[in-house]
Motif scaffolding. Structure first.
Motif, PDB file in Angstrom:
ATOM      1  N   HIS A 125     -31.918  69.839 109.335  1.00  0.00           N
ATOM      2  CA  HIS A 125     -32.998  68.740 110.630  1.00  0.00           C
ATOM      3  C   HIS A 125     -32.352  67.662 109.549  1.00  0.00           C
ATOM      4  CE1 HIS A 125     -35.839  65.388 110.171  1.00  0.00           C
ATOM      5  NE2 HIS A 125     -36.538  66.246 111.421  1.00  0.00           N
ATOM      6  N   ALA A 126     -31.143  66.408 110.312  1.00  0.00           N
ATOM      7  CA  ALA A 126     -30.247  65.225 109.956  1.00  0.00           C
ATOM      8  C   ALA A 126     -31.053  64.461 108.965  1.00  0.00           C
ATOM      9  CB  ALA A 126     -29.855  64.757 111.141  1.00  0.00           C
ATOM     10  N   VAL A 127     -32.316  63.841 109.414  1.00  0.00           N
ATOM     11  CA  VAL A 127     -33.279  62.938 108.664  1.00  0.00           C
ATOM     12  C   VAL A 127     -33.211  64.038 106.925  1.00  0.00           C
ATOM     13  CG1 VAL A 127     -35.088  61.887 107.708  1.00  0.00           C
ATOM     14  CG2 VAL A 127     -34.743  61.936 110.294  1.00  0.00           C
ATOM     15  N   ARG A 128     -33.729  64.754 107.252  1.00  0.00           N
ATOM     16  CA  ARG A 128     -33.612  65.229 105.380  1.00  0.00           C
ATOM     17  C   ARG A 128     -32.701  66.099 105.147  1.00  0.00           C
ATOM     18  NH1 ARG A 128     -37.895  68.342 108.549  1.00  0.00           N
ATOM     19  NH2 ARG A 128     -36.803  70.195 109.121  1.00  0.00           N
ATOM     20  N   LEU A 129     -31.429  65.832 105.745  1.00  0.00           N
ATOM     21  CA  LEU A 129     -30.170  66.027 105.443  1.00  0.00           C
ATOM     22  C   LEU A 129     -29.695  65.008 104.697  1.00  0.00           C
ATOM     23  CD1 LEU A 129     -28.124  68.404 104.608  1.00  0.00           C
ATOM     24  CD2 LEU A 129     -26.881  67.616 107.274  1.00  0.00           C
ATOM     25  N   GLN A 130     -29.971  63.424 105.191  1.00  0.00           N
ATOM     26  CA  GLN A 130     -29.339  62.430 104.993  1.00  0.00           C
ATOM     27  C   GLN A 130     -30.098  62.030 103.228  1.00  0.00           C
ATOM     28  OE1 GLN A 130     -30.682  59.901 108.019  1.00  0.00           O
ATOM     29  NE2 GLN A 130     -27.976  60.174 109.222  1.00  0.00           N
ATOM     30  N   ARG A 131     -31.557  62.945 103.788  1.00  0.00           N
ATOM     31  CA  ARG A 131     -32.230  62.319 101.722  1.00  0.00           C
ATOM     32  C   ARG A 131     -31.668  63.185 100.472  1.00  0.00           C
ATOM     33  NH1 ARG A 131     -35.632  58.582  99.910  1.00  0.00           N
ATOM     34  NH2 ARG A 131     -37.666  60.357  99.303  1.00  0.00           N
ATOM     35  N   ALA A 132     -31.381  64.752 101.609  1.00  0.00           N
ATOM     36  CA  ALA A 132     -30.213  64.732 100.140  1.00  0.00           C
ATOM     37  C   ALA A 132     -29.591  64.429  99.388  1.00  0.00           C
ATOM     38  CB  ALA A 132     -30.457  66.457 100.749  1.00  0.00           C
ATOM     39  N   MET A 133     -28.956  64.034 100.788  1.00  0.00           N
ATOM     40  CA  MET A 133     -27.726  63.669  99.845  1.00  0.00           C
ATOM     41  C   MET A 133     -27.581  61.941  99.624  1.00  0.00           C
ATOM     42  SD  MET A 133     -24.655  65.044 100.883  1.00  0.00           S
ATOM     43  CE  MET A 133     -24.020  66.651 101.829  1.00  0.00           C
ATOM     44  N   MET A 134     -29.012  61.045  99.911  1.00  0.00           N
ATOM     45  CA  MET A 134     -29.054  60.364  99.188  1.00  0.00           C
ATOM     46  C   MET A 134     -29.382  60.192  97.441  1.00  0.00           C
ATOM     47  SD  MET A 134     -29.324  56.671  98.940  1.00  0.00           S
ATOM     48  CE  MET A 134     -28.958  56.177 100.542  1.00  0.00           C
ATOM     49  N   ILE A 135     -30.682  61.278  97.164  1.00  0.00           N
ATOM     50  CA  ILE A 135     -31.919  61.166  96.277  1.00  0.00           C
ATOM     51  C   ILE A 135     -30.275  62.057  94.973  1.00  0.00           C
ATOM     52  CG2 ILE A 135     -33.085  63.257  95.104  1.00  0.00           C
ATOM     53  CD1 ILE A 135     -34.712  62.344  97.946  1.00  0.00           C
TER      54      ILE A 135
END
Length: 231
Positions: free
Chosen positions: A93-103
């Protein structure tokens, strides 16, 4: 921590988590440690890995307590917005993948960017960041856990690149990516049973391993037993 100067200052990011608290526990009981600074989303000021301004404000606030000799970054997330690791490519899921990268990668790199100027110079300093064995590209035998694996692999590259640069300014600095083992914590609770390590046991091993690492101009990737992990 016998390898650091007597009266060293330690900072633990993510101090409100199980592993962060275990680091605080051990360091507060080290007679050679003068002070342990705790920071988390609950500290004053707080740090939020997805809010760069909060990291800038925190670094400004802690400047008065510098220089820092040991920084432990125990931040990170396995579940993102209530969703556990992806088992299949179809689960991405694009948004969750981006969030994992951020955190797990971007936020910790920005925290390092802000606090790096506060590290002591001309003497041994250690920056250690919790990573994960699943972040090893070479060691990936089972697949799955896409976002967590990718974000930890990205974190490892950021640490390795920083270590090369930092060695030019602080040749006595040690940077390390840490695999704490499968530890009992809120992060791992949905995925492991009671057989998981006690956080205090894991951290005792990690601190002993960090104490023995030599500056090399490269980052180290080790587990709580001090064994090297392939990048």
């Amino acid at each position: 921590m016998n390898s650091l100067r007597d009266g060293y200052t330690a900072l633990v990011a993510g101090a409100s988590g199980a592993i962060g608290q275990a680091f605080v526990h051990h360091l507060q009981r080290d007679p050679r440690c003068a002070q342990v600074i705790e920071c988390s989303r609950r500290s004053d000021p707080p740090i939020e890995l997805d809010n760069e301004s909060s990291l800038v404000r925190y670094a400004q606030a802690v400047t008065a307590q510098a220089p820092l000799h040991l920084v432990i970054d125990a931040t990170g997330a396995l579940s993102i917005d209530g969703h556990g690791p992806e088992k299949r490519l179809e689960d991405l899921h694009a948004v969750r993948l981006q969030r994992a990268m951020m955190i797990n990668a971007i936020g910790p790199a920005l925290l390092l960017q802000q606090l790096q100027p506060l590290l002591a110079s001309g003497e041994r300093v250690i920056w250690a960041k919790l990573s994960a064995r699943v972040g090893s590209i070479e060691d990936n035998q089972k697949g799955g856990w896409y976002g967590y694996r990718a974000s930890k692999a990205a974190l490892n590259m950021l640490l390795q690149t920083t270590a090369i640069e930092l060695a030019r300014r602080r040749p006595l600095a040690v940077l390390a990516a840490l695999q704490p083992g499968t530890v009992r914590s809120a992060l791992s609770a949905p995925f492991v049973g009671e057989a998981a390590l006690d956080p205090l046991q894991s951290v005792a091993g990690l601190l002993a391993a960090l104490d023995g690492l030599a500056p090399s101009g490269r980052a180290h990737f080790i587990d709580y037993r001090g064994k090297a992990i392939p990048w």
